[in-house]
Design an enzyme around this catalytic site. Structure first.
Site, PDB file in Angstrom:
ATOM      1  N   ARG A  58       0.800  -1.220   0.000  1.00 40.51           N
ATOM      2  CA  ARG A  58       0.000   0.000   0.000  1.00 40.51           C
ATOM      3  C   ARG A  58       0.834   1.271   0.000  1.00 40.51           C
ATOM      4  NH1 ARG A  58      -2.909  -3.843   1.738  1.00 40.51           N
ATOM      5  NH2 ARG A  58      -0.951  -4.390   2.709  1.00 40.51           N
ATOM      6  N   THR A  59       1.794   1.348   0.918  1.00 37.28           N
ATOM      7  CA  THR A  59       2.498   2.615   1.077  1.00 37.28           C
ATOM      8  C   THR A  59       3.257   2.966  -0.203  1.00 37.28           C
ATOM      9  OG1 THR A  59       2.692   2.129   3.419  1.00 37.28           O
ATOM     10  CG2 THR A  59       4.095   3.875   2.576  1.00 37.28           C
ATOM     11  N   LYS A  87      26.278  -4.658  -2.132  1.00 35.83           N
ATOM     12  CA  LYS A  87      27.745  -4.633  -2.261  1.00 35.83           C
ATOM     13  C   LYS A  87      28.386  -3.991  -1.044  1.00 35.83           C
ATOM     14  CE  LYS A  87      27.581  -3.785  -7.263  1.00 35.83           C
ATOM     15  NZ  LYS A  87      27.859  -2.740  -8.269  1.00 35.83           N
ATOM     16  N   ARG A 108      11.484   3.788   3.507  1.00 37.05           N
ATOM     17  CA  ARG A 108      11.077   2.805   4.528  1.00 37.05           C
ATOM     18  C   ARG A 108      12.317   1.990   4.875  1.00 37.05           C
ATOM     19  NH1 ARG A 108       5.872  -1.018   4.405  1.00 37.05           N
ATOM     20  NH2 ARG A 108       5.001   0.943   5.165  1.00 37.05           N
ATOM     21  N   HIS A 136       5.058   5.966  11.521  1.00 34.07           N
ATOM     22  CA  HIS A 136       4.602   5.876  10.129  1.00 34.07           C
ATOM     23  C   HIS A 136       3.636   7.053   9.934  1.00 34.07           C
ATOM     24  CE1 HIS A 136       3.526   4.359   6.312  1.00 34.07           C
ATOM     25  NE2 HIS A 136       3.178   3.131   6.605  1.00 34.07           N
TER      26      HIS A 136
END
Ligand code: NCD
Length: 310
Positions: A58-59, A87, A108, A136
């Site tokens: 969703r986000t 890496k 995120r 959030h």
């Protein structure tokens, strides 16, 4: 282009009630654009960078849809696989480079504080799309927007927050915002997953004393909204600790019969087993509406951070 309303979107603590109200007013104006009924190109030539170090449906997609509906473009990654992070590239180098490719970044990350660090490093606006068990904040605004849409007010609403209140970042920022708006909070969690002390302190500093319920039946008896969360399995160091709490609550129509007839059930999603799908077909279910509201709310946040208006 106008002046940005704010420089970053990292924590709900950075915003006043008036600022949050302004985002929600702007979100309401975005609805026809969010649905594709009206067209705009205000973000033409602008690029949103989506840096997702953790899974998201969703986000990430609603930020992308929001940017596309505004006429902008998006680029990014949805896991570190396939990026130079594999890496050994460090976080600050990734931010320094991606900010030179984009006009605004959404991040995120599994670590609390990662978005704040990115915002400090980057000249471009940074949006926190979830920092570990931290916050959030854009989810919080869309949660408030959905509550306001359903109930017409926030002040004085009886809101039960249920589930993993320890690791659940959505409930951390939401509880603080609801306290700011004068809602009454009841917290229900397995004993190992209670709300962290610093969130409680923040709520209490705004004059709200949360109630603690021992049973779900007792908690929901006078609730206007039941906000359910998923146990955040990915944050448990020990799988046996997760097994002890997994499946400890489930909302079904039988339970909801013991609540007020107009109780609304919300959930940031994804749900696992916390809400019986039979609830989906009842007027109590608000969670899909809540997910859809992510688009206009995130459109408003993007516009306010870049100082544009459709
Ligand atoms: C939440 C999250 O990532 O914190 N999801 C979302 O953004 N709607 C909730 C969760 O994962 O349980």
């Amino acid at each position: 282009m106008g002046k940005p309303a704010f420089s970053d979107f990292v924590s709900i603590r950075d915003f006043t009630k008036e600022q949050i109200n302004e985002i929600m007013r702007n979100a309401a104006k975005m609805v026809p654009y969010a649905r594709g009924e009206k067209k705009t190109n205000v973000m033409s030539g602008k690029i949103l960078g989506t840096l997702f170090y953790e899974p998201s449906t969703r986000t990430k997609l609603s930020f992308e849809a929001a940017m596309l509906r505004l006429g902008g473009a998006t680029m990014g990654f949805s896991s570190t696989a396939g990026t130079s992070i594999e890496k050994g590239e460090n976080f600050s180098d990734t931010i320094r480079v991606t900010e030179s490719y984009a006009d605004i970044l959404v991040i995120r990350h599994p670590l609390e504080g990662a978005a704040r660090l990115a915002a400090d490093l980057s000249e471009k606006p940074v949006i926190n799309a979830g920092d570990g068990a931290g916050q959030h904040p854009t989810q919080t605004v869309l949660d408030l927007y959905t509550m306001l849409e359903a109930k017409g007010k926030l002040e004085g609403l009886n809101i039960v927050l249920l589930g993993d209140l320890k690791f659940g970042r959505t409930v951390h920022s939401l509880a603080e915002a609801l306290a700011m708006f004068g809602a009454n909070l009841t917290l229900v969690a397995p004993s190992s997953l209670e709300m962290p002390r610093d969130v409680i302190n923040q709520i209490e500093s705004m004059g709200v004393k949360p109630n603690y319920a021992h049973s779900l039946e007792e908690a929901i008896s006078d609730a206007d909204i039941l906000y359910v969360t998923r146990i955040q399995k990915e944050r448990f160091a020990d799988p046996t600790e997760y097994a002890k709490v997994s499946g400890s609550y489930r909302i079904d129509t039988k339970l909801l019969k013991q609540a007020k007839s107009d109780i609304s059930v919300m959930h940031p999603l994804p749900r696992v087993n916390e809400i019986d799908p039979e609830v989906d077909r009842t007027p109590h279910s608000l969670y899909f509406r809540q997910a859809a509201n992510g688009i206009p709310v995130r459109m408003a946040v993007l516009c306010m951070l870049l100082g544009v208006e459709p």
